[in-house]
Design a protein around this motif. Sequence first.
Motif, PDB file in Angstrom:
ATOM      1  N   LYS A 403       0.839  -1.195   0.000  1.00 18.93           N
ATOM      2  CA  LYS A 403       0.000   0.000   0.000  1.00 18.93           C
ATOM      3  C   LYS A 403       0.875   1.247   0.000  1.00 18.93           C
ATOM      4  O   LYS A 403       1.694   1.450   0.893  1.00 18.93           O
ATOM      5  N   MET A 404       0.697   2.111  -1.009  1.00 16.09           N
ATOM      6  CA  MET A 404       1.489   3.329  -1.122  1.00 16.09           C
ATOM      7  C   MET A 404       0.830   4.509  -0.419  1.00 16.09           C
ATOM      8  O   MET A 404       1.514   5.347   0.165  1.00 16.09           O
ATOM      9  N   ALA A 405      -0.505   4.591  -0.504  1.00 16.11           N
ATOM     10  CA  ALA A 405      -1.198   5.725   0.117  1.00 16.11           C
ATOM     11  C   ALA A 405      -2.686   5.446   0.181  1.00 16.11           C
ATOM     12  O   ALA A 405      -3.241   4.713  -0.654  1.00 16.11           O
ATOM     13  N   ASP A 406      -3.343   6.027   1.176  1.00 13.15           N
ATOM     14  CA  ASP A 406      -4.799   6.084   1.277  1.00 13.15           C
ATOM     15  C   ASP A 406      -5.227   7.531   1.069  1.00 13.15           C
ATOM     16  O   ASP A 406      -4.705   8.434   1.733  1.00 13.15           O
ATOM     17  N   LEU A 407      -6.165   7.747   0.149  1.00 15.39           N
ATOM     18  CA  LEU A 407      -6.642   9.085  -0.157  1.00 15.39           C
ATOM     19  C   LEU A 407      -8.047   9.230   0.416  1.00 15.39           C
ATOM     20  O   LEU A 407      -8.992   8.592  -0.047  1.00 15.39           O
ATOM     21  N   ASN A 408      -8.171  10.062   1.437  1.00 17.26           N
ATOM     22  CA  ASN A 408      -9.437  10.220   2.149  1.00 17.26           C
ATOM     23  C   ASN A 408     -10.031  11.589   1.819  1.00 17.26           C
ATOM     24  O   ASN A 408      -9.575  12.605   2.330  1.00 17.26           O
ATOM     25  N   GLY A 409     -11.031  11.584   0.946  1.00 14.82           N
ATOM     26  CA  GLY A 409     -11.706  12.820   0.585  1.00 14.82           C
ATOM     27  C   GLY A 409     -13.212  12.688   0.622  1.00 14.82           C
ATOM     28  O   GLY A 409     -13.916  13.683   0.788  1.00 14.82           O
ATOM     29  N   HIS A 410     -13.698  11.457   0.455  1.00 19.80           N
ATOM     30  CA  HIS A 410     -15.140  11.217   0.437  1.00 19.80           C
ATOM     31  C   HIS A 410     -15.622  10.768   1.817  1.00 19.80           C
ATOM     32  O   HIS A 410     -14.854  10.205   2.604  1.00 19.80           O
ATOM     33  N   THR A 411     -16.892  11.013   2.068  1.00 18.78           N
ATOM     34  CA  THR A 411     -17.498  10.618   3.333  1.00 18.78           C
ATOM     35  C   THR A 411     -18.478   9.464   3.177  1.00 18.78           C
ATOM     36  O   THR A 411     -19.006   8.977   4.177  1.00 18.78           O
ATOM     37  N   SER A 412     -18.727   9.044   1.942  1.00 22.61           N
ATOM     38  CA  SER A 412     -19.541   7.850   1.665  1.00 22.61           C
ATOM     39  C   SER A 412     -18.812   7.025   0.613  1.00 22.61           C
ATOM     40  O   SER A 412     -17.829   7.481   0.030  1.00 22.61           O
TER      41      SER A 412
END
Length: 467
Positions: A403-412
């Motif tokens: 795993k290189m990165a987790d992109l957290n922008g959405h809430t659903s």
Amino acid sequence: MDAGSKSISPEKSSRRRAPPLQEEAGSRPYMPPLSTASHNPSARCYGDRFIPDRSAMDMDVAHYLLTKGKENPPASPAKEAYRRLLAEKLLNNRTRILAFRNKPPEPGNILRAADAAYLRAKPPKPRRLIPQSPKRTLNAPGIIDDYYLNLLDWGSSNVLSIALGNTVHLWDAASNGGSASELVTIDEDDGPVTSVSWAPDGRHIAVGLNSSDVQLWDAGSGRLRRTLRGVHGARVGSLAWNSSILTTGGMDGKIVNNDVRVRNHVVQTYQGHEQEVCGLKWSRSGQQLASGGDDNLLHIWDAAMASSAQPAGRTQWLHRLEDHLGAVKALAWCPFQSNVLASGGGDCCITFWNTHTGARLDSVDAGSQVCALLWNKHDRDLLSSHGFAQNQLTLWKYPSMVKMADLNGHTSRVLSMAQSPDGYTVASAAADETLQFWNVFGAPEEVPKAEAKASHTGMFSSFNHIR
């Protein structure tokens, strides 16, 4: 040494008597001696470079190196330094016992110099910066929160399409700042829109409907070109183009190839799923079709096996893969290995397949529902979108699947993803009614453009800004 003991000069061989039960000298073919004496005193005798030359040896050094025992590891760094200094002074850094004449020249100097020049000319690849926030966010009110639908696509003309309820909207990424427009609003009796897919020409778009019809629109002129009716018995949730062939997948479990150029457009039917078909992807070569369904099945179909000679025009699958334990929606063909397919679904697993043999290559637990998969066209990365609990985009390194990165922008949960034609930007649509743009595969090359204020129309006009 063995080599010295087996070398017999011609003078000695003439004085020795031949051992018994050996061939006579006359019956053996002539073999030239290893070295010959020349009658010319000015001629130099080189001999065989693989035979030791005693005149070039230091017998005292050779005797020492042969008779010294195995040395114990140095007790301290000071003793080790003293040993190296003593060897340098007494042995003159000589470690070889035998000396040979006519030693060949070192061939590696020129190669090493060429390699060094090549490395200096080719700078190292810079490390890619992975953004932790989206570059742009647009509102997408009315998007249907349904895992089995495919409501987002990005065409080759750099226009993105998204279905929101009964309406298909277009967002032109090529214009300054992006411009939005409305393509069509479907009647309540036929809607909502359940799938969209751009044709390879980037001008025509297929729109699947809840009524089981499929419409073909000219996005440039905004005109309806054709409606395909009677293909399915329920909603059409997945679409895939292969040149002029539009493949449709429905809730009835059928997969149909439609040639949009002819009146009788149904040319082939694939029958293998027992429940809704929610994923369709043609390979880059157009020779294999992957289909995933709510029955947890993944099928690989071979275009060469599509023959009307089979019963009712139906085609037998090439591989039927039953490893998934949930609905299979996310499908992505590898851009640098044509026979590798990545699949993901409701069982939270991302699985890789060799579609020539049907063998499973690898599988990784992603931790949550896999909604979509996209390959990086410029590097060996894979991007996945997920549902509960983090609703994130995850970037993986292939084939290690680190795993290189987790992109957290959405809430659903992130329902769909689409990739720009240049391969750098990814658009993600989620049930939180937002459409986000990420430069996750690198920054696109900047093209100088005149600064101009774009005029926006349609529903995105009030939300076309970075926030």
